[in-house]
Design a protein around this motif. Structure first.
Motif, PDB file in Angstrom:
ATOM      1  N   ASP A  17     -99.383   3.006 -16.512  1.00 40.62           N
ATOM      2  CA  ASP A  17    -100.979   2.804 -15.996  1.00 40.62           C
ATOM      3  C   ASP A  17    -101.484   4.338 -16.432  1.00 40.62           C
ATOM      4  O   ASP A  17    -102.752   4.313 -16.366  1.00 40.62           O
ATOM      5  N   ARG A  18    -100.778   5.351 -16.408  1.00 38.69           N
ATOM      6  CA  ARG A  18    -101.463   6.656 -16.626  1.00 38.69           C
ATOM      7  C   ARG A  18    -100.664   7.192 -17.939  1.00 38.69           C
ATOM      8  O   ARG A  18     -99.457   7.094 -17.895  1.00 38.69           O
ATOM      9  N   SER A  19    -101.235   8.169 -18.667  1.00 37.06           N
ATOM     10  CA  SER A  19    -100.757   8.740 -19.568  1.00 37.06           C
ATOM     11  C   SER A  19     -99.861  10.134 -19.408  1.00 37.06           C
ATOM     12  O   SER A  19    -100.321  10.757 -18.475  1.00 37.06           O
ATOM     13  N   PRO A  20     -98.675  10.145 -19.766  1.00 37.69           N
ATOM     14  CA  PRO A  20     -97.933  11.386 -19.303  1.00 37.69           C
ATOM     15  C   PRO A  20     -98.531  12.504 -20.081  1.00 37.69           C
ATOM     16  O   PRO A  20     -98.959  12.540 -21.222  1.00 37.69           O
ATOM     17  N   HIS A  21     -98.011  13.588 -19.866  1.00 32.81           N
ATOM     18  CA  HIS A  21     -98.173  14.989 -20.488  1.00 32.81           C
ATOM     19  C   HIS A  21     -97.225  15.340 -21.555  1.00 32.81           C
ATOM     20  O   HIS A  21     -97.678  15.702 -22.439  1.00 32.81           O
ATOM     21  N   THR A  45    -101.302  14.512 -24.651  1.00 31.07           N
ATOM     22  CA  THR A  45    -100.171  14.169 -24.396  1.00 31.07           C
ATOM     23  C   THR A  45     -99.440  14.648 -25.590  1.00 31.07           C
ATOM     24  O   THR A  45     -99.636  14.532 -26.740  1.00 31.07           O
ATOM     25  N   LEU A  46     -98.182  15.458 -25.162  1.00 26.61           N
ATOM     26  CA  LEU A  46     -97.220  15.897 -26.509  1.00 26.61           C
ATOM     27  C   LEU A  46     -96.488  14.951 -26.651  1.00 26.61           C
ATOM     28  O   LEU A  46     -95.528  14.442 -25.449  1.00 26.61           O
ATOM     29  N   VAL A  62     -88.638  22.246 -24.470  1.00 23.08           N
ATOM     30  CA  VAL A  62     -90.266  22.184 -24.321  1.00 23.08           C
ATOM     31  C   VAL A  62     -90.580  23.078 -23.206  1.00 23.08           C
ATOM     32  O   VAL A  62     -90.135  22.979 -22.234  1.00 23.08           O
ATOM     33  N   ASN A  63     -91.621  23.847 -23.395  1.00 18.41           N
ATOM     34  CA  ASN A  63     -92.193  25.072 -22.416  1.00 18.41           C
ATOM     35  C   ASN A  63     -92.995  24.110 -21.873  1.00 18.41           C
ATOM     36  O   ASN A  63     -94.256  23.781 -21.944  1.00 18.41           O
ATOM     37  N   LEU A  64     -92.685  23.706 -20.545  1.00 16.69           N
ATOM     38  CA  LEU A  64     -93.869  22.831 -19.555  1.00 16.69           C
ATOM     39  C   LEU A  64     -95.021  23.313 -19.308  1.00 16.69           C
ATOM     40  O   LEU A  64     -96.068  22.629 -18.980  1.00 16.69           O
ATOM     41  N   ARG A  65     -95.253  24.763 -19.454  1.00 17.76           N
ATOM     42  CA  ARG A  65     -96.451  25.447 -19.072  1.00 17.76           C
ATOM     43  C   ARG A  65     -97.366  25.260 -20.296  1.00 17.76           C
ATOM     44  O   ARG A  65     -98.738  25.159 -20.115  1.00 17.76           O
ATOM     45  N   THR A  66     -96.814  25.736 -21.468  1.00 16.48           N
ATOM     46  CA  THR A  66     -97.824  25.853 -22.669  1.00 16.48           C
ATOM     47  C   THR A  66     -97.561  24.445 -23.516  1.00 16.48           C
ATOM     48  O   THR A  66     -98.156  24.411 -24.576  1.00 16.48           O
ATOM     49  N   HIS A  70     -89.904  23.388 -29.322  1.00 14.46           N
ATOM     50  CA  HIS A  70     -88.767  24.074 -30.379  1.00 14.46           C
ATOM     51  C   HIS A  70     -87.521  23.356 -30.491  1.00 14.46           C
ATOM     52  O   HIS A  70     -86.950  23.148 -29.625  1.00 14.46           O
ATOM     53  N   PRO A  71     -87.210  23.092 -31.858  1.00 15.92           N
ATOM     54  CA  PRO A  71     -85.964  22.651 -31.968  1.00 15.92           C
ATOM     55  C   PRO A  71     -84.879  23.613 -32.117  1.00 15.92           C
ATOM     56  O   PRO A  71     -84.994  24.616 -32.510  1.00 15.92           O
TER      57      PRO A  71
END
Length: 78
Positions: A17-21, A45-46, A62-66, A70-71
């Motif tokens: 019901d809400r879009s994730p980051h 959303t990434l 995944v850098n959760l701040r920015t 990166h694979p």
């Protein structure tokens, strides 16, 4: 595909019901990442396509701040 789940009478536990980051899609043929605009409330959303590690030897950081993504590939291939 189906997911084994207890039947819910009043709500669907798989409905967002809400879009994730960040949204991950696993077991994909190859790595990919892109940012999409969320409708209505704004924001982004990434969306990350994570390949099968057993097949490709690739994991994703995944850098959760920015929200930089990166694979990292393990193995003999350059």
């Amino acid at each position: 595909d189906t997911l084994a789940c207890y039947p819910y009478k009043d709500r669907d536990p798989f409905y967002l019901d809400r879009s994730p980051h960040v949204y991950f899609a696993g077991n994909q043929p190859k790595y990919g990442a892109r940012t999409v605009e969320r409708g209505g409330a704004g924001g982004k959303t990434l969306v990350v396509s994570v390949p099968s590690f057993a097949t490709t030897g690739t994991m994703v950081l995944v850098n959760l701040r920015t929200l930089e993504c990166h694979p990292i590939t393990f193995g003999d291939d350059p």
